[in-house]
Every structure is written in C-alpha cells, then in structure tokens.
Enzyme design. Structure first.
Site, PDB file in Angstrom:
ATOM      1  N   GLY A  58       0.792  -1.231   0.000  1.00 45.50           N
ATOM      2  CA  GLY A  58       0.000   0.000   0.000  1.00 45.50           C
ATOM      3  C   GLY A  58       0.823   1.279   0.000  1.00 45.50           C
ATOM      4  O   GLY A  58       0.359   2.323   0.450  1.00 45.50           O
ATOM      5  N   ASN A  88      -5.847   2.207 -13.213  1.00 41.92           N
ATOM      6  CA  ASN A  88      -4.880   1.217 -12.745  1.00 41.92           C
ATOM      7  C   ASN A  88      -3.467   1.760 -12.890  1.00 41.92           C
ATOM      8  O   ASN A  88      -3.138   2.435 -13.871  1.00 41.92           O
ATOM      9  CB  ASN A  88      -5.018  -0.075 -13.561  1.00 41.92           C
ATOM     10  N   HIS A 109       0.432   0.735 -13.350  1.00 44.00           N
ATOM     11  CA  HIS A 109       1.230  -0.418 -13.778  1.00 44.00           C
ATOM     12  C   HIS A 109       2.695  -0.005 -13.922  1.00 44.00           C
ATOM     13  O   HIS A 109       2.971   1.048 -14.511  1.00 44.00           O
ATOM     14  CB  HIS A 109       0.691  -0.969 -15.113  1.00 44.00           C
ATOM     15  N   ASP A 133      -3.795  -4.502 -18.100  1.00 42.88           N
ATOM     16  CA  ASP A 133      -2.785  -3.424 -18.189  1.00 42.88           C
ATOM     17  C   ASP A 133      -2.797  -2.737 -19.547  1.00 42.88           C
ATOM     18  O   ASP A 133      -1.749  -2.364 -20.090  1.00 42.88           O
ATOM     19  CB  ASP A 133      -1.393  -4.000 -17.873  1.00 42.88           C
TER      20      ASP A 133
HETATM   21  C1  GRF Z   1       3.378  -1.399  -7.492  1.00 44.69           C
HETATM   22  O1  GRF Z   1       4.658  -1.517  -8.090  1.00 44.69           O
HETATM   23  C2  GRF Z   1       2.321  -1.585  -8.546  1.00 44.69           C
HETATM   24  O2  GRF Z   1       2.643  -1.004  -9.786  1.00 44.69           O
HETATM   25  C3  GRF Z   1       2.301  -3.077  -8.663  1.00 44.69           C
HETATM   26  O3  GRF Z   1       2.392  -3.555  -7.327  1.00 44.69           O
HETATM   27  C4  GRF Z   1       3.086  -2.566  -6.566  1.00 44.69           C
HETATM   28  C5  GRF Z   1       2.170  -2.170  -5.452  1.00 44.69           C
HETATM   29  O4  GRF Z   1       2.895  -1.547  -4.471  1.00 44.69           O
HETATM   30  N1  GRF Z   1       1.094  -3.551  -9.298  1.00 44.69           N
HETATM   31  P1  GRF Z   1       2.131  -0.978  -3.164  1.00 44.69           P
HETATM   32  O5  GRF Z   1       1.247  -2.091  -2.633  1.00 44.69           O
HETATM   33  O6  GRF Z   1       1.325   0.212  -3.599  1.00 44.69           O
HETATM   34  O7  GRF Z   1       3.256  -0.613  -2.238  1.00 44.69           O
END
Ligand code: GRF
Length: 199
Positions: free
Chosen positions: A14, A113, A115, A155
C-alpha cells in the site's frame, strides 16, 4: 468544487495508497478516500488505511473459488460492496486481481490502474523484474510506469499519465525497483490530480 470520492483497491504494502493519503493530507489532491478494499488479509495497506481513519474492507476471492463460485460472482458482489460508498473513481493501486467486465461495466470510465511499465510493454505480473531483465539483455533503454483507464484487457486502456524510469549501469533489481516505486508514488498522485482537475 466537491472532492473526488475514491475507492482504493490494494493487495500489498500500500505504498501507493500511502502516497495518495499523504497528498490529500497536504492539500495536494481535492479528493477523499471513502474506502480501501484488499483481497489479501495481510496487506499492510489495510494497516495504513486504518491508521488514517479510512474504512477498510477485506474481500478475498478464495471463498468463491473454494465453493466453485465464479469470478463473475465475486465481481458482482464486489460491486455491491463498493457501490454504497458511491466512489467517483476506483483506483487500482497494486491490486493483483483481474476485474471482469461485470465489475468494470458498473463503473464506466471510473476505474484506473497503476502499472510499473510503459504502455504496450510488460503487461501482467512482475513488470519491474521483466523490464530489468530485458534491459540487461540490451532490449530496452529504460523502464517506466503508467496510470490508465482499466479495460478488460490486462494493463491496457487509455493512458492518463506515464513516466520514464531510468536504469543506471550500476543498478541492481532492488535499486531499480526503489526508483520505480518512487516514480509510481508521484505518478498515481499526478494522475488522480488530472482527473480531479477535469471535474
Ligand atoms: C506497485 O509496483 C504496482 O505497480 C504493482 O504492485 C506494486 C504495489 O505496491 N502492481 P504498493 O502495494 O502500492 O506498495
């Protein structure tokens, strides 16, 4: 100007949710987080939300799978869980579950989203690791990240904001990953800000 009401979906630490919380606290985003939903109980993002006084919901897919229920059933129930919060925008911030049209159709042009790769590259899981390996093979000059409107294709979808993330010759996967996450934290706030400004 009413604040944009967000529902933020997470599956992990998060840190992107935290970036949104911090931007709101600093007055950089005219938004409010109505609910944080996680499909994983141990997601530290749930703790971050609770510490910020934000309502949380834990909603795993496993009970559906274990009882032979479909992804569509899960998605339909997820819609019912989220609708009462009346979000203007559903933000997938590290949400590791592919939402079906059954969910997306209830929030048309309202699901975005994040990515960790540029449009049209390294869709799916481990975008960061796959980018780094491709760079080591000399196939890509750098990495990047994007925020896009979510469509059924994973994505993919109209891009709201994107950023190049450089890879340095002495980088390890870990140092590149740190640079990527720092870029994501800025990009997710920028993307939501762009949508706020269009209200
Ligand atoms: C991020 O790198 C996002 O792009 C990927 O998972 C990670 C999530 O990180 N899908 P967090 O949970 O927000 O720290």
């Amino acid at each position: 100007m009413p604040k944009l009401k967000l529902a933020v979906f997470i599956s992990g630490s998060g840190s992107n949710l935290q970036a949104i919380i911090d931007a709101i606290t600093k007055g950089k985003l005219k938004a409010e987080i109505a609910v944080v939903v996680s499909n994983r109980k141990g997601a530290f993002g749930l703790t971050r939300a609770e510490e910020a006084g934000i309502p949380t919901r834990y909603f795993p897919f496993k009970p559906y799978r274990d009882t032979g229920k479909s992804r569509e059933a899960y998605d339909a129930d997820l819609v019912e869980l989220v609708k009462p919060f009346q979000p203007d925008l559903v933000v997938l911030a590290g949400w590791m579950y592919v939402l079906s049209p059954d969910f997306l159709n209830h929030f048309p042009h309202q699901v975005i989203n994040l990515h960790p790769a540029l449009p049209g590259t390294f869709a799916g899981v481990d975008g960061i690791g796959r980018t780094f390996k491709a760079w080591q093979r000399g196939e890509v000059p750098h990495g990047g990240c994007m925020v896009h409107y979510t469509v059924p294709e994973v994505d993919a979808g109209p891009v709201i904001a994107q950023a190049i993330v450089p890879i340095k010759t002495d980088d390890t996967l870990a140092t590149f990953e740190n640079r990527m996450h720092a870029a994501e934290h800025q990009l997710i706030v920028k993307a939501i800000g762009l949508i706020c400004d269009r209200q």
